[in-house]
Design an enzyme around this catalytic site. Structure first.
Site, PDB file in Angstrom:
ATOM      1  N   ASP A  39      38.169  46.651  38.741  1.00 32.12           N
ATOM      2  CA  ASP A  39      37.867  45.466  37.945  1.00 32.12           C
ATOM      3  C   ASP A  39      39.087  44.543  37.912  1.00 32.12           C
ATOM      4  O   ASP A  39      39.831  44.493  36.932  1.00 32.12           O
ATOM      5  CB  ASP A  39      37.456  45.887  36.528  1.00 32.12           C
ATOM      6  CG  ASP A  39      36.926  44.742  35.690  1.00 32.12           C
ATOM      7  OD1 ASP A  39      36.724  43.631  36.237  1.00 32.12           O
ATOM      8  OD2 ASP A  39      36.704  44.951  34.479  1.00 32.12           O
ATOM      9  N   SER A 133      37.656  40.214  28.008  1.00 38.79           N
ATOM     10  CA  SER A 133      37.730  40.779  29.365  1.00 38.79           C
ATOM     11  C   SER A 133      38.506  39.865  30.291  1.00 38.79           C
ATOM     12  O   SER A 133      38.365  38.643  30.251  1.00 38.79           O
ATOM     13  CB  SER A 133      36.326  40.999  29.925  1.00 38.79           C
ATOM     14  OG  SER A 133      35.644  41.952  29.149  1.00 38.79           O
TER      15      SER A 133
END
Length: 187
Positions: A39, A133
Site C-alpha cells: 500500500d 490513509s
C-alpha cells in the site's frame, strides 16, 4: 500516468493551503486492494517545492529500519475523521502512538502475507481514522530532525482497544522509492 489528484501544502488549515494538480502518480505494481499489501504510491508534483521561500513547508527524512523501535512513540497526522464514520476535520490533527512488535500486531489483526513490509501502532483510545490513509507516521531521530517510518494504511474501526493501526513500513520500500523517484536521498 496523468492525474486528477490535487495536493495541498503550506498550511494546517485545509482551506488555506496552496493546492496544485499532480503531474502524475505511481501506485505500487503489486498493490492488493483486498489485503492492502504494498500500500504505497508516489505523487509527482508539477514543480519542485521551494522550501527557502515558504517556511511552512519542510522536507522530511525517509526513515531507515534502525529508526523503527518497538515501544517508541511515533506521530501520525491527517485531516481524517476523529471518530469512526465521523466528519473530517478542517485543521490538521496529530496523535502520538506506540509502535508495537509485528508479532503482537498479528495476534490482534489481519496482516498482509509479508508482515515485514508493515508496522503497527497501538495506543488504546488513540488512532488514525478514515481520511488519514496515505498520511505519514513519523519519529524523532534527533532533537531537530524527524523521519517518516510509515504510511497510514488500515485498521479496524478507529481508536478501539486492542485494535492496532497498520502502516506501510517505509524502509521496506526504499529500493522501490529510489527506482521510481530517481532519488536515493535518505535525509
Amino acid at each position: 500516468m496523468q492525474s486528477d489528484i490535487e495536493v495541498g501544502y503550506g498550511s494546517i488549515d485545509i482551506y488555506s493551503m496552496t493546492v496544485v494538480r499532480a503531474r502524475g502518480f505511481i501506485i505500487h505494481e503489486n498493490y492488493d486492494t483486498i489485503t492492502q499489501a504494498n500500500d504505497i504510491g508516489l505523487i509527482e508534483l508539477p514543480t519542485d517545492l521551494n522550501y527557502e521561500s515558504n517556511s511552512s513547508i519542510r522536507p522530511i527524512c525517509l526513515g531507515q529500519e534502525s529508526d523503527i523501535i518497538d515501544g517508541v512513540k511515533a506521530v501520525a497526522s491527517g485531516w481524517g475523521t476523529t471518530s469512526y464514520m465521523g466528519t473530517p476535520v478542517t485543521r490538521l490533527r496529530e496523535v502520538a502512538l506506540d509502535v508495537i512488535p509485528v508479532t503482537q500486531c498479528a495476534r490482534l489483526t489481519l496482516l498482509p502475507d509479508d508482515p515485514s513490509k508493515v508496522l503497527c501502532a497501538l495506543t488504546n483510545y488513540k488512532d488514525t481514522c478514515q481520511g488519514d490513509s496515505g498520511g505519514p507516521l513519523i519519529v524523532k531521530i534527533c532533537p531537530d530532525r524527524w523521519a517518516q517510518i510509515g504510511i497510514v494504511s488500515y485498521g479496524e474501526g478507529c481508536a478501539q482497544p486492542d485494535k492496532p493501526g497498520v502502516y506501510t513500513r517505509l524502509p521496506a520500500y526504499r529500493n522501490w522509492i529510489d527506482l521510481n523517484s530517481g532519488s536515493s536521498t535518505t535525509c
